[in-house]
Design an enzyme around this catalytic site. Structure first.
Site, PDB file in Angstrom:
ATOM      1  N   ASP A 307       9.557  27.050  -6.641  1.00  0.00           N
ATOM      2  CA  ASP A 307       9.400  26.798  -8.069  1.00  0.00           C
ATOM      3  C   ASP A 307       7.938  27.038  -8.438  1.00  0.00           C
ATOM      4  OD1 ASP A 307       9.885  26.171 -10.697  1.00  0.00           O
ATOM      5  OD2 ASP A 307      10.808  24.233 -10.316  1.00  0.00           O
ATOM      6  N   TRP A 308       7.697  27.045  -9.706  1.00  0.00           N
ATOM      7  CA  TRP A 308       6.403  27.410 -10.307  1.00  0.00           C
ATOM      8  C   TRP A 308       5.226  26.677  -9.631  1.00  0.00           C
ATOM      9  CZ3 TRP A 308       5.615  30.560 -14.745  1.00  0.00           C
ATOM     10  CH2 TRP A 308       4.322  30.513 -15.263  1.00  0.00           C
TER      11      TRP A 308
END
Ligand code: NOJ
Length: 779
Positions: A307-308
């Site tokens: 994820d980011w």
């Protein structure tokens, strides 16, 4: 690799020369799309030929180019968190980028793709990912609302339409579905999932995967799905986004993991690691989760994307001293593609050269990424559906809008309807519509609304205006802004309400209050909305309160005093039309809650499938599990929703009083529409294992069906139960079904059920093994 032929190499040289000379010359068209875009016939991409192709491609890559395949960067706009490194054009040209997120639009996508396949040495096509959560341009209800339809076919179709539209804009990969089971309505991302139940979440997650990916991932209208956030992200302590999760393996396997398994069984191409830790190990460094379980036990062979910034966040988590350690731990745990922080490409080449990371670990991840690109057909057609013409002609079509309206109608949940306040006549002389949300078409779309536009959306107010008869006057007053305690417009709202024959009051949260990083400590109506509702109620007029929100709210006063209360969520571009269809009776409401509504934030976590405790709550004694200042029961239970008609249920009938391990037990129930309107009832079947070697939930959803019933009509609804429906994890975490008595409940909500019993019998009266399988998660 595509340059392995001397012609292609020559072309690269010429391109480089052109660039160096700064002239407008073009290189001779190498056999571009064909020879350059690595020719692999569609029919021959499975099995060893596909592996051979990937291996030969891999063999041509430098270490830096390999890391490029593991690096994803955000396009040049929308950012969903801190710490994003920017990819430069130079980096792209050097093969340092495997994929972009947040680049949308056929022209932009084609431009970047052309650079990847014509101007890089590797000539490997790019992936274009985007958060296509509940629609791309035709925005459907938020996922929590969609789940309230209990209609997986319609949910699959919504995802299909989203894929069709996204592919026109050049997207080939969505970061959806989010299948996080969520039991805490403070958590803003509850809006993005299917609610609190693992079984319903499994069915909906699988439906979305099938919708996005279709039957053929290579079809230009298909996009790859990402199942997220792996795992237990919804278990954040205190409902605070990104917070710690401490859950047992039992909790993981019984509550959080089933929807992920179901989505993997449905063929999901990729998984996304979650931001949270689980019992001390952040998902991005969790080898047990990403490798042993996902790949080992479940046999998943797709890509895991971080994820980011999740890789770099291992530093603040406190398990990596620096970005090199963070990169190493993530890669070794099983994160193949790093999203945005650039930690992999900055560190891993050096770590491989120093021997701190094995070349094999890098190759394995790159191989998966190349295979993913191959599965999408990018080597045959790097541009796939990206087409400016399709962007104009194949999005937001009347058919797409009709599907959005239909699903929105089915997602609305009628919570209260005293004295048949609803449906309203469309011939009333005057209707007052009060509340800023009624005219807020941005909120209509909900959070994570693709590239949806407010201008495309039919607001509640617009929908009401369209639905009433030409003789009806609709007066609109904002009343109050949902997030402000300003009461200065109350007077005007009261005036409008006084002159009206009926009032539609629209209250709740603006869409931005739910979604990522939008957790709330209170889940009451914000601002002065409750006070406004109380004042209007005191007028004694027919009053319909419409809730717009992305999470369950605690609204006890409304639940007990509003003559009619409608949970409308955020329903997307067709919200106003769909809601008016229900308010004025063209459509009979049929949605049911997939998440419990508490009376107060103090009851959280409150969910229907809890365990029993040694002192189950009871009214007649002090010494049991309850509160002294509030009932222990919810305001509205899981599975609850009213209709303009009424239904009765017979007792469930079983095909046998006993069931063996290989048997399937038929459960029949007769449901009757006892009212005067046709409707659709969502028939729910639950089970309880009465006595087991470990404690079991009081009740667990195992089947459901949406059943249309004409006025006065009765239907027999049949379900069948098998071994998997009785199984659980024993004290040694083996999945078994134990002999003994089971209760079966059938009814219209988790609270309103009729029940019967049967015995599960095994030959020697011992537990029987029920290994985890796709069938166990409803596939
Ligand atoms: C962070 C979110 O947690 C994730 O769900 C999303 O896909 C990425 N940002 C990309 O936008």
């Amino acid at each position: 690799m595509f340059c392995s032929s001397s012609g292609a190499r020559r072309r690269m040289e010429l391109l480089a020369l052109c660039a160096a000379l700064g002239t407008g010359c073009t290189a001779p068209p190498s056999q571009t799309a064909k020879s350059s875009a690595a020719v692999v016939p569609v029919s021959k991409t499975g099995g060893s030929r596909a592996d051979a192709f990937v291996d030969s491609l891999l063999a041509t890559l430098t270490l830096e180019e390999k890391l490029g395949q593991l690096s994803q960067y955000s396009g040049f706009a929308a950012v969903t968190g801190p710490g994003a490194a920017e990819a430069s054009m130079e980096q792209l040209r050097q093969g340092g980028v495997s994929s972009f997120l947040n680049v949308t639009g056929a022209d932009s996508v084609r431009k970047l793709q052309r650079i990847a396949i014509e101007d890089t040495r590797t000539r490997i096509p790019l992936l274009f990912g985007h958060d296509v959560i509940h629609g791309m341009r035709t925005i459907f209800p938020i996922p929590l609302a969609e789940a309230s339809s209990w209609n997986p076919d319609a949910v699959r179709e919504a995802a299909r339409i989203a894929a069709r539209e996204a592919s026109a804009y050049g997207i080939n990969w969505t970061f959806a579905p989010m299948v996080d089971v969520a039991r805490d309505p403070r958590w803003g991302r509850i809006t993005e999932g299917s609610g609190e139940d693992p079984y319903l979440g499994s069915v909906m997650g699988a439906a979305r995967v099938r919708g996005f990916q279709g039957d053929d991932l290579r079809a230009r209208e298909s996009i790859a799905a990402t199942v997220k956030h792996f795992a237990a992200y919804g278990g954040a302590e205190g409902g605070r986004d990104y917070n710690v999760v401490d859950v047992s393996e039992r909790g993981m396997r019984e509550v959080f993991l089933p929807p992920f398994r179901a989505a993997a069984c449905a063929g999901a191409a990729t998984f996304m690691a979650s931001f949270n830790e689980i019992a001390g190990v952040p998902a991005h460094a969790n080898r047990w989760l990403l490798t042993d379980l996902l790949r080992g036990e479940w046999g998943f062979d797709g890509v895991v994307v971080g994820d980011w910034g999740g890789v770099a966040e291992l530093i603040p988590h406190g398990i990596a001293a620096d970005s090199a350690e963070a990169a190493r731990r993530s890669l070794e745990a099983g994160v193949d593609i790093e999203m945005v922080s650039g930690t992999y490409s900055r560190n891993i080449p050096r770590l491989v050269r120093s021997g701190a990371i094995s070349q094999a670990a890098v190759d394995q991840a790159v191989r998966r990424v190349l295979r993913f690109k191959q599965r999408l057909g990018l080597f045959q057609d790097p541009y796939r559906g990206a087409d400016a013409g399709r962007e104009r002609s194949e999005v937001l079509t009347p058919a797409h809008r009709a599907a959005a309206r239909h699903l929105a109608q089915q997602s609305i949940v009628l919570l209260r309807n005293e004295d048949n306040t609803l449906p309203l006549s469309r011939d009333l002389r005057t209707i007052a519509v009060v509340g800023a949300l009624a005219a807020d078409s941005v909120s209509t779309l909900g959070s994570w609304a693709g590239i949806g536009r407010a201008a495309d959306a039919v607001s509640v107010l617009d929908g009401i205006r369209r639905a009433v008869s030409p003789r009806t006057r609709v007066i609109y007053e904002r009343g109050t802004d949902p997030t402000r305690s300003d009461t200065s417009r109350f007077r005007a709202a009261m005036r409008a309400a006084r002159t009206a024959d009926a009032v539609i009051l629209v209250v709740g949260e603006p869409a931005w209050m739910s979604g990522e990083a939008e957790s709330r400590a209170s889940i009451e109506l914000p601002g002065a909305q409750l006070e406004l509702a109380q004042r209007i109620r005191a007028l004694g007029k027919p009053l319909v309160v419409v809730l717009m929100n992305g999470r369950p709210l605690a609204v006890p006063w409304l639940a007990e005093n509003a003559p009619a209360l409608v949970e409308a969520w955020f329903l997307g571009v067709e919200m106003g039309n769909a809601l008016s269809d229900v308010l004025f009776g063209a459509v009979n409401p049929s949605g049911k809650l997939t998440v419990t509504f508490p009376r107060s934030v103090g009851q959280i976590p409150l969910y229907y499938n809890h365990r029993r405790t040694g002192r189950p709550p009871a009214a007649d004694s002090k010494w049991n599990s309850k509160y002294i200042d509030l009932p222990w029961t919810p305001q509205f239970p899981f599975g609850f929703g009213l209709s303009y008609t009424s239904y009765t249920y017979s007792s469930p009938r079983l095909s046998s009083e006993t069931m063996g391990p290989r048997d399937s037990l038929r459960v029949e129930v007769t449901v009757t529409n006892t009212g005067r309107r046709a409707g659709e009832e969502i028939v729910q079947l639950y089970v309880q294992d009465e006595i087991a070697s470990v404690t079991r939930p009081v009740i667990e959803l195992r089947r459901f069906r949406r059943v249309p019933l004409g006025a006065g009509e009765s239907r027999t609804v049949r379900f069948s139960l098998g071994l998997d429906d009785l199984a659980f994890y024993d004290t040694r975490m083996r999945r078994v079904a134990e002999p003994g008595s089971f209760r079966v409940f059938v009814g219209g909500s988790s609270r309103d059920v009729n029940e019967t019993r049967f015995r599960f019998v095994t030959p020697d009266n011992n537990p029987v093994s029920a290994p985890e399988s796709c069938a166990a998660v409803g596939n």
